[in-house]
Design a protein around this motif. Structure first.
Motif, short mmCIF file in Angstrom:
data_model
loop_
_atom_site.label_atom_id
_atom_site.label_comp_id
_atom_site.label_asym_id
_atom_site.label_seq_id
_atom_site.Cartn_x
_atom_site.Cartn_y
_atom_site.Cartn_z
N ILE A 102 40.05 39.76 39.76
CA ILE A 102 41.46 39.45 40.02
C ILE A 102 42.39 40.46 39.35
O ILE A 102 43.26 41.06 40.01
CB ILE A 102 41.80 38.02 39.55
N GLU A 103 42.23 40.66 38.06
CA GLU A 103 43.18 41.52 37.33
C GLU A 103 43.27 42.95 37.89
O GLU A 103 44.38 43.47 38.07
CB GLU A 103 42.85 41.54 35.85
N PRO A 104 42.16 43.60 38.20
CA PRO A 104 42.27 44.98 38.71
C PRO A 104 42.96 45.06 40.07
O PRO A 104 43.47 46.13 40.44
CB PRO A 104 40.81 45.44 38.83
N THR B 236 48.76 42.99 42.58
CA THR B 236 49.87 43.80 43.09
C THR B 236 51.04 43.70 42.12
O THR B 236 51.06 42.85 41.22
CB THR B 236 50.32 43.28 44.47
N GLU B 237 52.02 44.57 42.31
CA GLU B 237 53.20 44.51 41.44
C GLU B 237 53.91 43.17 41.60
O GLU B 237 54.42 42.61 40.61
CB GLU B 237 54.15 45.66 41.76
N ALA B 238 53.95 42.66 42.82
CA ALA B 238 54.59 41.36 43.05
C ALA B 238 53.86 40.25 42.31
O ALA B 238 54.48 39.34 41.75
CB ALA B 238 54.65 41.06 44.55
N GLU B 239 52.53 40.31 42.32
CA GLU B 239 51.75 39.28 41.63
C GLU B 239 51.91 39.40 40.12
O GLU B 239 52.00 38.38 39.41
CB GLU B 239 50.28 39.40 42.03
N THR C 122 46.80 31.02 37.40
CA THR C 122 47.80 30.98 36.34
C THR C 122 47.56 32.04 35.28
O THR C 122 46.45 32.55 35.12
CB THR C 122 47.80 29.60 35.66
N ARG C 123 48.61 32.32 34.55
CA ARG C 123 48.49 33.23 33.42
C ARG C 123 47.53 32.67 32.38
O ARG C 123 46.74 33.40 31.78
CB ARG C 123 49.87 33.47 32.79
N ALA C 124 47.56 31.34 32.20
CA ALA C 124 46.66 30.71 31.22
C ALA C 124 45.20 30.91 31.62
O ALA C 124 44.35 31.20 30.77
CB ALA C 124 46.98 29.21 31.11
N LEU C 125 44.89 30.77 32.91
CA LEU C 125 43.52 30.96 33.38
C LEU C 125 43.07 32.40 33.14
O LEU C 125 41.95 32.65 32.67
CB LEU C 125 43.43 30.63 34.87
N ILE C 126 43.93 33.34 33.45
CA ILE C 126 43.57 34.75 33.31
C ILE C 126 43.40 35.13 31.84
O ILE C 126 42.44 35.81 31.46
CB ILE C 126 44.63 35.63 34.00
N ASP D 96 34.56 37.22 48.91
CA ASP D 96 35.22 36.81 47.67
C ASP D 96 34.59 37.43 46.43
O ASP D 96 35.30 37.85 45.52
CB ASP D 96 35.18 35.28 47.55
N VAL D 97 33.26 37.44 46.39
CA VAL D 97 32.55 38.05 45.26
C VAL D 97 31.58 39.08 45.85
O VAL D 97 30.51 38.72 46.35
CB VAL D 97 31.77 36.99 44.46
#
Length: 258
Positions: free
Chosen positions: A144-146, A149-152, A176-180, A209-210
């Motif tokens: 997810i993190e890599p 997008t800028e919007a996300e 969520t930010r907490a999950l990440i 997805d994976v």
């Protein structure tokens, strides 16, 4: 079905559990189903695993993470640490013998963290095997993190979450930010993983997805274990077709027989 109440946080969580006791195969390990993100214990693979346990007289425990299925809460409030805590609580409450962890997608990550926590408390001898189906360890950090997008990134910073369409639901996935942030604290692909038990990975090569390259990366982190990987050329992420179910149950049966 019954509920296991966890009061370690507020509000308390009521975790829905379906526990099938062993009948005649009382020495066999108990199967533990660890589901995927936004899935539940009544999905095809989980039900077929339970049927297998019933037919063979062995124990099987399925449950829903908080915010999933029949358990209380909202999945958007969940984190890897929270779902790991719930998995360990269910195992501790319902199972006294050895276990085989069967983890799908997110459940594969939870399974590997369960292994780490059981080893920390000297319980590694209870692990009889892992069957990991399209496992997604570290998916928040690795997948997810890599790709944000800028919007996300802006949405995470300003609203604390971002949304993306789901192929499996009319409602979008909410990350969520907490999950990440919690995902970074639960990484398993940052060193050697030693489970001390057989591992069988089932991975579709058409998984949107994976990607199967992620499963190959996991394989490289398991150099000390007896690992079998089955790459399914036309397999998707769910791996819920009859032929996929057969592969899952064959892997489980092989571990039960050891």
């Amino acid at each position: 079905m019954e509920f296991l109440t966890l009061a370690t946080s507020s509000p308390e969580r009521r975790i829905a559990v379906a526990a099938r006791p062993a009948t005649h195969a009382t020495d066999a390990p108990t199967l533990v189903w660890l589901g995927g993100y936004r899935s539940d214990m009544d999905g095809t693979k989980a039900i077929e695993l339970d049927h297998f346990a019933e037919e063979n007289g062995i124990g099987c425990v399925r449950f829903d993470y908080s915010g999933h299925g029949k358990s209380s809460g909202d999945y958007r409030d969940g984190t890897i640490s929270l779902w790991l805590e719930e998995a360990l609580a269910v195992i501790d409450h319902y199972i006294k013998n050895r276990i085989i962890l069967v983890g799908s997608s997110l459940g594969g990550w939870v399974a590997l963290r369960v292994v780490e926590e059981m080893k920390k408390r000297g319980d590694a001898g209870r692990l009889a095997g892992l069957v990991l189906i399209a496992p997604a360890p570290d998916f928040t950090y690795e997948l997810i993190e890599p790709a944000l997008t800028e919007a996300e990134k802006t949405s995470l910073a300003e609203r604390g979450y971002f949304e993306e369409p789901s192929e499996y639901s009319a409602d979008p996935n909410v990350f969520t930010r907490a999950l990440i942030e919690d995902g970074r604290q639960n990484r398993v692909l940052d060193g050697i993983i030693e489970t001390g038990c057989p591992v069988h990975i089932l991975q579709g090569m058409q998984d949107p997805d994976v990607p199967y390259s992620h499963a190959l990366k996991l394989l490289n982190h398991l150099p000390a274990d007896d690992v079998v990987m089955t790459l399914i050329r036309d397999g998707d992420h769910r791996l819920s077709r009859p032929q996929d179910i057969e592969r899952m149950l064959a892997a489980v049966e092989g571990m039960v027989a050891e």
